[in-house]
Write an enzyme that holds these catalytic residues in place. Structure first.
Site, PDB file in Angstrom:
ATOM      1  N   GLU A  40       6.342   2.792  -3.358  1.00 43.30           N
ATOM      2  CA  GLU A  40       5.999   2.762  -2.741  1.00 43.30           C
ATOM      3  C   GLU A  40       5.199   2.453  -1.401  1.00 43.30           C
ATOM      4  O   GLU A  40       5.361   1.866  -0.948  1.00 43.30           O
ATOM      5  CB  GLU A  40       3.885   2.881  -2.991  1.00 43.30           C
ATOM      6  CG  GLU A  40       2.518   3.531  -2.801  1.00 43.30           C
ATOM      7  CD  GLU A  40       1.675   2.812  -2.944  1.00 43.30           C
ATOM      8  OE1 GLU A  40       1.654   3.119  -4.777  1.00 43.30           O
ATOM      9  OE2 GLU A  40       0.236   3.005  -2.247  1.00 43.30           O
ATOM     10  N   ARG A  44       0.071   2.367   6.452  1.00 47.60           N
ATOM     11  CA  ARG A  44      -0.903   1.376   6.980  1.00 47.60           C
ATOM     12  C   ARG A  44      -0.086   0.750   8.035  1.00 47.60           C
ATOM     13  O   ARG A  44      -0.650  -0.203   9.182  1.00 47.60           O
ATOM     14  CB  ARG A  44      -1.118   0.057   5.796  1.00 47.60           C
ATOM     15  CG  ARG A  44      -1.731   0.655   4.631  1.00 47.60           C
ATOM     16  CD  ARG A  44      -2.283  -0.720   3.794  1.00 47.60           C
ATOM     17  NE  ARG A  44      -2.323   0.235   2.243  1.00 47.60           N
ATOM     18  CZ  ARG A  44      -3.022  -0.428   1.754  1.00 47.60           C
ATOM     19  NH1 ARG A  44      -2.402  -1.774   1.470  1.00 47.60           N
ATOM     20  NH2 ARG A  44      -2.709  -0.122   0.325  1.00 47.60           N
ATOM     21  N   LYS A 128      -4.551   6.427  -9.788  1.00 43.16           N
ATOM     22  CA  LYS A 128      -4.597   5.051  -9.354  1.00 43.16           C
ATOM     23  C   LYS A 128      -5.947   5.038  -9.888  1.00 43.16           C
ATOM     24  O   LYS A 128      -7.069   5.317  -9.907  1.00 43.16           O
ATOM     25  CB  LYS A 128      -4.901   5.336  -8.346  1.00 43.16           C
ATOM     26  CG  LYS A 128      -4.189   4.365  -7.269  1.00 43.16           C
ATOM     27  CD  LYS A 128      -4.147   3.674  -6.269  1.00 43.16           C
ATOM     28  CE  LYS A 128      -4.259   2.674  -5.241  1.00 43.16           C
ATOM     29  NZ  LYS A 128      -3.078   2.438  -4.236  1.00 43.16           N
TER      30      LYS A 128
HETATM   31  C1  3PG Z   1      -3.069  -1.807  -2.162  1.00 42.62           C
HETATM   32  O1  3PG Z   1      -3.346   0.130  -2.422  1.00 42.62           O
HETATM   33  O2  3PG Z   1      -3.158  -2.141  -1.506  1.00 42.62           O
HETATM   34  C2  3PG Z   1      -2.698  -2.238  -3.619  1.00 42.62           C
HETATM   35  O3  3PG Z   1      -3.536  -1.754  -4.470  1.00 42.62           O
HETATM   36  C3  3PG Z   1      -1.727  -3.626  -3.549  1.00 42.62           C
HETATM   37  O4  3PG Z   1      -2.921  -4.106  -3.643  1.00 42.62           O
HETATM   38  P1  3PG Z   1      -2.520  -5.578  -3.598  1.00 42.62           P
HETATM   39  O5  3PG Z   1      -2.220  -6.491  -3.011  1.00 42.62           O
HETATM   40  O6  3PG Z   1      -3.721  -6.628  -4.471  1.00 42.62           O
HETATM   41  O7  3PG Z   1      -1.156  -6.153  -4.910  1.00 42.62           O
END
Ligand code: 3PG
Length: 207
Positions: A40, A44, A128
């Site tokens: 994934e 961002r 999710k």
């Molecule tokens: C996100 O979308 O940021 C994920 O859930 C990842 O979260 P994490 O950095 O706590 O693994």
């Protein structure tokens, strides 16, 4: 593709934030070398779409998805960049409809029973659970199993190698997500061996 099939390839989907296009292919290859093929890549960073295109072109064995998909425009861009699925932090009917129209499998994010019911009413029952640890973690997933035995989850947000196994042991959790497989410092220094090692270690998380 049925989104549930994403869980067939291993217990963890890495949530990836790429800062440089040059890192995209080596990162994907490092994860695949460690047995992790569902990736994934989050929308961002300004380079995210170019990174997806590079992986789609050069790492055909990867099952590439887009994360942080928040709008129909994002979904279209992810599809155009070669993604096979989308993950969203929350759910809107507009996003659900856009992904259906694009035939882009969607893993929509929810954190409450009402959000779950909204997504399920639109046909989404593999969700999710985000932000997992902040929203209630394992106790909330156990509580949701009562009224919603027909819903499966991919928890993400606050998962670590130490607690992921406990999430994966829940009957309503099919797979989990986390950013720990692609640490920013490892990518910055090109420590792909460390990323392969982290990927390989996930295999033991599901008992
Ligand atoms: C996100 O979308 O940021 C994920 O859930 C990842 O979260 P994490 O950095 O706590 O693994």
């Amino acid at each position: 593709m049925n989104p549930l099939s994403l869980a067939d390839h291993g217990p963890v989907i890495p949530v990836i934030v790429l800062q440089r296009v040059a890192d995209a292919v080596p990162l994907a290859e490092a994860l695949l070398a460690g047995g992790v093929k569902v990736l994934e890549v989050t929308l961002r960073t300004p380079v995210a779409l170019a990174c997806m295109e590079a992986i789609a072109r050069s790492v055909p064995d990867a099952i590439l998805g887009a994360g942080t998909v928040r709008s129909a425009t994002d979904a279209q861009a992810a599809r155009d960049a070669g993604c096979a699925f989308a993950v969203s932090p929350g759910y809107t009917a507009a996003l659900g409809a856009a992904c259906k129209q694009l035939q882009l499998p969607l893993l929509p994010g929810v954190a409450t029973a009402s959000e779950l019911m909204t997504a399920q009413a639109d046909g989404y029952d593999f969700l999710k659970f985000f932000p997992a640890s902040a929203a209630g973690g394992i106790p909330l997933l156990k509580a949701l199993a009562g009224p919603f035995p027909d819903v499966a989850f991919c928890p993400t947000g606050g998962l670590t190698p130490d607690n992921a196994g406990q999430y994966l042991a829940l009957p309503n959790v099919r797979v989990c997500g986390g950013s720990w497989l692609s640490p920013q410092d490892a990518m910055a220094s090109g420590d792909w061996a460390r990323i392969t090692r982290l990927a390989r270690e996930t295999a033991s998380l599901r008992s």
